[in-house]
Design a protein around this motif. Structure first.
Motif, PDB file in Angstrom:
ATOM      1  N   ALA A  14      -0.414 -55.684  90.145  1.00  0.00           N
ATOM      2  CA  ALA A  14       0.513 -56.807  90.229  1.00  0.00           C
ATOM      3  C   ALA A  14       0.251 -57.802  89.101  1.00  0.00           C
ATOM      4  O   ALA A  14      -0.892 -58.055  88.727  1.00  0.00           O
ATOM      5  CB  ALA A  14       0.377 -57.495  91.578  1.00  0.00           C
ATOM      6  N   LYS A  15       1.346 -58.377  88.564  1.00  0.00           N
ATOM      7  CA  LYS A  15       1.222 -59.366  87.503  1.00  0.00           C
ATOM      8  C   LYS A  15       0.877 -60.716  88.112  1.00  0.00           C
ATOM      9  O   LYS A  15       1.193 -60.996  89.270  1.00  0.00           O
ATOM     10  CB  LYS A  15       2.556 -59.518  86.757  1.00  0.00           C
ATOM     11  CG  LYS A  15       2.961 -58.327  85.946  1.00  0.00           C
ATOM     12  CD  LYS A  15       4.258 -58.624  85.219  1.00  0.00           C
ATOM     13  CE  LYS A  15       4.700 -57.457  84.376  1.00  0.00           C
ATOM     14  NZ  LYS A  15       5.959 -57.733  83.694  1.00  0.00           N
ATOM     15  N   VAL A  19       2.634 -64.919  84.268  1.00  0.00           N
ATOM     16  CA  VAL A  19       3.155 -63.860  83.408  1.00  0.00           C
ATOM     17  C   VAL A  19       4.519 -63.398  83.918  1.00  0.00           C
ATOM     18  O   VAL A  19       5.447 -63.161  83.141  1.00  0.00           O
ATOM     19  CB  VAL A  19       2.156 -62.681  83.336  1.00  0.00           C
ATOM     20  CG1 VAL A  19       2.751 -61.514  82.565  1.00  0.00           C
ATOM     21  CG2 VAL A  19       0.856 -63.135  82.706  1.00  0.00           C
ATOM     22  N   ALA A  20       4.679 -63.284  85.213  1.00  0.00           N
ATOM     23  CA  ALA A  20       5.946 -62.853  85.793  1.00  0.00           C
ATOM     24  C   ALA A  20       7.044 -63.874  85.517  1.00  0.00           C
ATOM     25  O   ALA A  20       8.186 -63.512  85.198  1.00  0.00           O
ATOM     26  CB  ALA A  20       5.791 -62.646  87.298  1.00  0.00           C
ATOM     27  N   ALA A  21       6.713 -65.171  85.589  1.00  0.00           N
ATOM     28  CA  ALA A  21       7.700 -66.218  85.322  1.00  0.00           C
ATOM     29  C   ALA A  21       8.109 -66.208  83.851  1.00  0.00           C
ATOM     30  O   ALA A  21       9.286 -66.397  83.518  1.00  0.00           O
ATOM     31  CB  ALA A  21       7.135 -67.579  85.705  1.00  0.00           C
TER      32      ALA A  21
END
Length: 96
Positions: A14-15, A19-21
């Motif tokens: 999972a990120k 980083v995901a945003a």
């Protein structure tokens, strides 16, 4: 037919939330159009302008030729520059 239980697919780790945003911000939204780079847009405009000018010039030449050919009693013969040069160069050469 496959028998037995399905194997689980390996998953990516999972990120992190930051980083995901960031990747979500960089991803284009649905329905958004592509943006053409400024230099490419300028080049495309120049090509369109050139093609338009060439088309207008050809149309004008065609109209002038048609008007001239209808007003003359004889048929109007157009000479091409490339054929004239070829004939002139071939007549000046002497066979060996």
């Amino acid at each position: 037919m496959a028998q037995g239980q399905c194997k689980f697919q390996a998953q990516k780790p999972a990120k992190s939330k930051a980083v995901a945003a960031a990747s979500a911000r960089n991803r284009p939204e649905e329905g958004r159009y592509r943006v053409i780079a400024p230099k490419k847009a300028r080049t495309v405009q120049q090509q369109l302008k050139k093609n338009l000018e060439v088309g207008i010039r050809e149309k004008t030449e065609h109209d002038v030729v048609m008007k001239a050919s209808t007003s003359l009693p004889k048929k109007l013969a157009l000479l091409k520059a490339s054929t004239k040069k070829k004939e002139a160069s071939s007549s000046t050469k002497m066979p060996a």
